[in-house]
Design a protein around this motif. Sequence first.
Motif, PDB file in Angstrom:
ATOM      1  N   UNK A  11       0.876  -1.183   0.000  1.00  0.00           N
ATOM      2  CA  UNK A  11       0.000   0.000   0.000  1.00  0.00           C
ATOM      3  C   UNK A  11       0.910   1.229   0.000  1.00  0.00           C
ATOM      4  N   UNK A  12       0.455   2.290  -0.621  1.00  0.00           N
ATOM      5  CA  UNK A  12       1.242   3.519  -0.635  1.00  0.00           C
ATOM      6  C   UNK A  12       0.321   4.720  -0.567  1.00  0.00           C
ATOM      7  N   UNK A  13       0.892   5.837  -0.183  1.00  0.00           N
ATOM      8  CA  UNK A  13       0.207   7.123  -0.210  1.00  0.00           C
ATOM      9  C   UNK A  13       1.262   8.161  -0.557  1.00  0.00           C
ATOM     10  N   UNK A  14       1.113   8.751  -1.746  1.00  0.00           N
ATOM     11  CA  UNK A  14       2.068   9.747  -2.227  1.00  0.00           C
ATOM     12  C   UNK A  14       1.316  11.000  -2.660  1.00  0.00           C
ATOM     13  N   UNK A  15       1.958  12.134  -2.516  1.00  0.00           N
ATOM     14  CA  UNK A  15       1.363  13.400  -2.933  1.00  0.00           C
ATOM     15  C   UNK A  15       1.612  13.611  -4.418  1.00  0.00           C
ATOM     16  N   UNK A  16       0.583  14.126  -5.113  1.00  0.00           N
ATOM     17  CA  UNK A  16       0.768  14.434  -6.529  1.00  0.00           C
ATOM     18  C   UNK A  16       1.015  15.934  -6.715  1.00  0.00           C
ATOM     19  N   UNK A  17       1.261  16.313  -7.960  1.00  0.00           N
ATOM     20  CA  UNK A  17       1.625  17.704  -8.252  1.00  0.00           C
ATOM     21  C   UNK A  17       0.471  18.685  -8.013  1.00  0.00           C
ATOM     22  N   UNK A  18      -0.724  18.162  -7.739  1.00  0.00           N
ATOM     23  CA  UNK A  18      -1.875  19.011  -7.406  1.00  0.00           C
ATOM     24  C   UNK A  18      -2.152  19.039  -5.903  1.00  0.00           C
ATOM     25  N   UNK A  19      -1.160  18.612  -5.105  1.00  0.00           N
ATOM     26  CA  UNK A  19      -1.264  18.586  -3.638  1.00  0.00           C
ATOM     27  C   UNK A  19      -2.330  17.613  -3.138  1.00  0.00           C
ATOM     28  N   UNK A  20      -2.589  16.559  -3.887  1.00  0.00           N
ATOM     29  CA  UNK A  20      -3.548  15.524  -3.486  1.00  0.00           C
ATOM     30  C   UNK A  20      -2.792  14.287  -3.027  1.00  0.00           C
TER      31      UNK A  20
END
Length: 153
Positions: A11-20
Amino acid sequence: MKFKKGQKIPEFSLEDHNDQEISLAEFEGKNILLSFHPFAWTSVCRNQMEALEENYEEFDKNNTVPLGISIDPMPAKKAWARDMGLKKLSLLSDFWPHGELASKLGIFIDKIGTSGRVNILVDDQGEVLWAKEYDISELPDIEEVLEAAADNA
């Protein structure tokens, strides 16, 4: 790293370039293409991400959400996405802890401090449907990637 069909990724949780914050849980009922590229602002990586953006609707038709992932910090990802004019594709940052997801997947290259160039197609439970590792300088064949998405839709 060799990925086997049916193998589960962490499982992962990463921030995208839209701050999501982006995680597998966001994509219930969808397949996800994790498209790792070594560095933003390089020509092959740019071509790889632009091919995903240009074919976003085709991925969507095949129940797949493509995501671009690299170890670049968020400010670089934001500027790069803006420079490329991305409207649909999310660029995720695996910057801190540095390359943590790439390391867990066994595709982090210690010698150069980045991930390899790898496409991993998973279902919404994180089970590998298809994967391919490329040489750092090799541009993934978008037709091959689209075919994998269609075959696993």
